[in-house]
Design a protein around this motif. Structure first.
Motif, mmCIF file in Angstrom:
data_model
loop_
_atom_site.group_PDB
_atom_site.id
_atom_site.type_symbol
_atom_site.label_atom_id
_atom_site.label_comp_id
_atom_site.label_asym_id
_atom_site.label_seq_id
_atom_site.Cartn_x
_atom_site.Cartn_y
_atom_site.Cartn_z
ATOM 1 N N ARG A 168 9.758 -7.529 2.627
ATOM 2 C CA ARG A 168 8.380 -7.078 2.886
ATOM 3 C C ARG A 168 7.475 -8.252 3.222
ATOM 4 O O ARG A 168 6.635 -8.170 4.103
ATOM 5 C CB ARG A 168 7.828 -6.329 1.667
ATOM 6 C CG ARG A 168 8.373 -4.921 1.542
ATOM 7 C CD ARG A 168 7.645 -4.101 0.495
ATOM 8 N NE ARG A 168 6.261 -3.892 0.923
ATOM 9 C CZ ARG A 168 5.228 -3.865 0.090
ATOM 10 N NH1 ARG A 168 5.405 -4.056 -1.195
ATOM 11 N NH2 ARG A 168 4.013 -3.662 0.531
ATOM 12 N N ARG A 228 -4.968 -11.306 5.312
ATOM 13 C CA ARG A 228 -4.164 -10.320 6.048
ATOM 14 C C ARG A 228 -2.848 -10.042 5.320
ATOM 15 O O ARG A 228 -2.415 -8.889 5.221
ATOM 16 C CB ARG A 228 -3.905 -10.815 7.472
ATOM 17 C CG ARG A 228 -3.095 -9.872 8.315
ATOM 18 C CD ARG A 228 -3.898 -8.626 8.671
ATOM 19 N NE ARG A 228 -3.078 -7.773 9.515
ATOM 20 C CZ ARG A 228 -2.968 -6.477 9.340
ATOM 21 N NH1 ARG A 228 -3.666 -5.869 8.417
ATOM 22 N NH2 ARG A 228 -2.197 -5.764 10.128
ATOM 23 N N ASP A 237 -0.307 -5.209 -0.015
ATOM 24 C CA ASP A 237 -0.876 -4.247 -0.959
ATOM 25 C C ASP A 237 -0.698 -2.808 -0.505
ATOM 26 O O ASP A 237 -0.864 -1.889 -1.284
ATOM 27 C CB ASP A 237 -2.369 -4.521 -1.186
ATOM 28 C CG ASP A 237 -2.580 -5.721 -2.084
ATOM 29 O OD1 ASP A 237 -1.613 -6.146 -2.745
ATOM 30 O OD2 ASP A 237 -3.710 -6.242 -2.111
ATOM 31 N N GLN A 238 -0.357 -2.622 0.770
ATOM 32 C CA GLN A 238 -0.147 -1.267 1.259
ATOM 33 C C GLN A 238 1.127 -0.721 0.633
ATOM 34 O O GLN A 238 2.176 -1.352 0.704
ATOM 35 C CB GLN A 238 0.006 -1.253 2.780
ATOM 36 C CG GLN A 238 -1.247 -1.631 3.513
ATOM 37 C CD GLN A 238 -1.025 -1.698 5.013
ATOM 38 O OE1 GLN A 238 0.102 -1.602 5.490
ATOM 39 N NE2 GLN A 238 -2.099 -1.875 5.749
ATOM 40 N N PRO A 239 1.045 0.424 0.010
ATOM 41 C CA PRO A 239 2.257 0.987 -0.597
ATOM 42 C C PRO A 239 3.245 1.411 0.489
ATOM 43 O O PRO A 239 2.857 1.813 1.581
ATOM 44 C CB PRO A 239 1.752 2.200 -1.382
ATOM 45 C CG PRO A 239 0.443 2.553 -0.746
ATOM 46 C CD PRO A 239 -0.125 1.275 -0.170
ATOM 47 N N THR A 240 4.521 1.294 0.151
ATOM 48 C CA THR A 240 5.546 1.698 1.113
ATOM 49 C C THR A 240 5.682 3.224 1.163
ATOM 50 O O THR A 240 6.107 3.769 2.137
ATOM 51 C CB THR A 240 6.901 1.065 0.762
ATOM 52 O OG1 THR A 240 7.217 1.371 -0.578
ATOM 53 C CG2 THR A 240 6.845 -0.435 0.955
ATOM 54 N N THR A 241 5.342 3.866 0.063
ATOM 55 C CA THR A 241 5.329 5.335 0.039
ATOM 56 C C THR A 241 4.017 5.764 -0.597
ATOM 57 O O THR A 241 3.466 5.080 -1.445
ATOM 58 C CB THR A 241 6.504 5.901 -0.783
ATOM 59 O OG1 THR A 241 6.397 5.397 -2.104
ATOM 60 C CG2 THR A 241 7.833 5.550 -0.168
ATOM 61 N N THR A 242 3.551 6.911 -0.205
ATOM 62 C CA THR A 242 2.293 7.396 -0.775
ATOM 63 C C THR A 242 2.612 8.481 -1.790
ATOM 64 O O THR A 242 3.466 9.328 -1.568
ATOM 65 C CB THR A 242 1.365 7.955 0.315
ATOM 66 O OG1 THR A 242 2.053 8.974 1.025
ATOM 67 C CG2 THR A 242 0.929 6.865 1.254
ATOM 68 N N ALA A 293 5.507 -8.885 6.684
ATOM 69 C CA ALA A 293 4.062 -9.120 6.730
ATOM 70 C C ALA A 293 3.767 -10.425 7.464
ATOM 71 O O ALA A 293 2.839 -10.494 8.271
ATOM 72 C CB ALA A 293 3.496 -9.160 5.314
ATOM 73 N N ARG A 300 -2.276 -10.330 2.092
ATOM 74 C CA ARG A 300 -2.593 -9.523 0.909
ATOM 75 C C ARG A 300 -2.777 -8.061 1.293
ATOM 76 O O ARG A 300 -2.293 -7.162 0.625
ATOM 77 C CB ARG A 300 -3.854 -10.048 0.233
ATOM 78 C CG ARG A 300 -3.623 -11.255 -0.602
ATOM 79 C CD ARG A 300 -4.865 -11.644 -1.402
ATOM 80 N NE ARG A 300 -4.775 -13.037 -1.763
ATOM 81 C CZ ARG A 300 -5.465 -14.015 -1.195
ATOM 82 N NH1 ARG A 300 -6.340 -13.753 -0.254
ATOM 83 N NH2 ARG A 300 -5.300 -15.252 -1.572
ATOM 84 N N GLN A 301 -3.501 -7.867 2.385
ATOM 85 C CA GLN A 301 -3.755 -6.501 2.853
ATOM 86 C C GLN A 301 -2.432 -5.815 3.212
ATOM 87 O O GLN A 301 -2.198 -4.668 2.827
ATOM 88 C CB GLN A 301 -4.671 -6.544 4.073
ATOM 89 C CG GLN A 301 -4.965 -5.195 4.670
ATOM 90 C CD GLN A 301 -5.756 -5.324 5.964
ATOM 91 O OE1 GLN A 301 -5.747 -6.360 6.625
ATOM 92 N NE2 GLN A 301 -6.434 -4.260 6.330
ATOM 93 N N LEU A 302 -1.572 -6.497 3.914
ATOM 94 C CA LEU A 302 -0.300 -5.905 4.324
ATOM 95 C C LEU A 302 0.621 -5.650 3.129
ATOM 96 O O LEU A 302 1.320 -4.634 3.089
ATOM 97 C CB LEU A 302 0.403 -6.809 5.335
ATOM 98 C CG LEU A 302 -0.262 -6.913 6.706
ATOM 99 C CD1 LEU A 302 0.355 -8.049 7.508
ATOM 100 C CD2 LEU A 302 -0.135 -5.597 7.456
#
Length: 171
Positions: A102, A152, A158-163, A106, A154-156
């Motif tokens: 991951r 950027r 922090d996005q969860p891989t699944t919701t 990123a 951190r933003q990428l």
């Protein structure tokens, strides 16, 4: 004299190639392209090896050649992606490193210059001044690129891989 220079260069390559290959991989995200990048950088360095007076400066010199060569390649090459509806098979016996994967994905999304700053500052551990010298830019440029790059990343990351839907009423 030429033989002595060749032996000296061969010793440098033997000692520093693994570390330089890791830097090249972080810049390219592709093992084959990283090996090609390192080979070209070492070839360029070998041409000028006799003029390199301070052998202690050889590693930073080659690292800068890696970055500038990678930047020049990125300007010339177009990215060719092959889309597939099937996932590749995982090699047997190799552990998967989801978090490292991951982070590398990123890192791939950063522009080349920003990516170079992040790699040199946090992987190589260079100071802002050393990074600026390696990239041939100002310290202010390194600071802004590093700040934007980390934000950027951190933003990428922090996005969860699944919701997952939150229960109703939960905040």
């Amino acid at each position: 004299m030429a033989r002595e220079l060749d032996d000296d260069f061969a010793e440098f390559v033997t000692r520093w190639s693994p570390a330089l290959l890791r830097v090249a991989f972080l810049l390219t995200s592709d093992r084959g392209e990283a090996e090609d990048l390192l080979q070209v950088a070492l070839l360029k360095t070998h041409r000028h090896w006799g003029r390199l007076v301070d052998r202690e400066a050889a590693y930073p010199y080659v690292r800068r050649v890696l970055v500038t060569t990678h930047t020049s390649w990125r300007r010339r090459r177009r990215v060719h992606e092959v889309l597939s509806d099937q996932l590749p098979e995982q090699p047997v016996g190799e552990p998967t490193a989801i978090e490292a994967g991951r982070a590398l994905q990123a890192l791939e999304e950063l522009p080349p210059r920003m990516r170079a700053v992040v790699v040199l500052r946090w992987y190589e551990g260079l100071t802002e001044a050393e990074t600026a010298e390696a990239l041939g830019c100002s310290v202010g440029s390194v600071k802004s690129q590093a700040s934007r790059g980390l934000a950027r990343l951190r933003q990428l990351l922090d996005q969860p891989t699944t919701t997952v839907a939150a229960p109703e009423g939960a905040r």
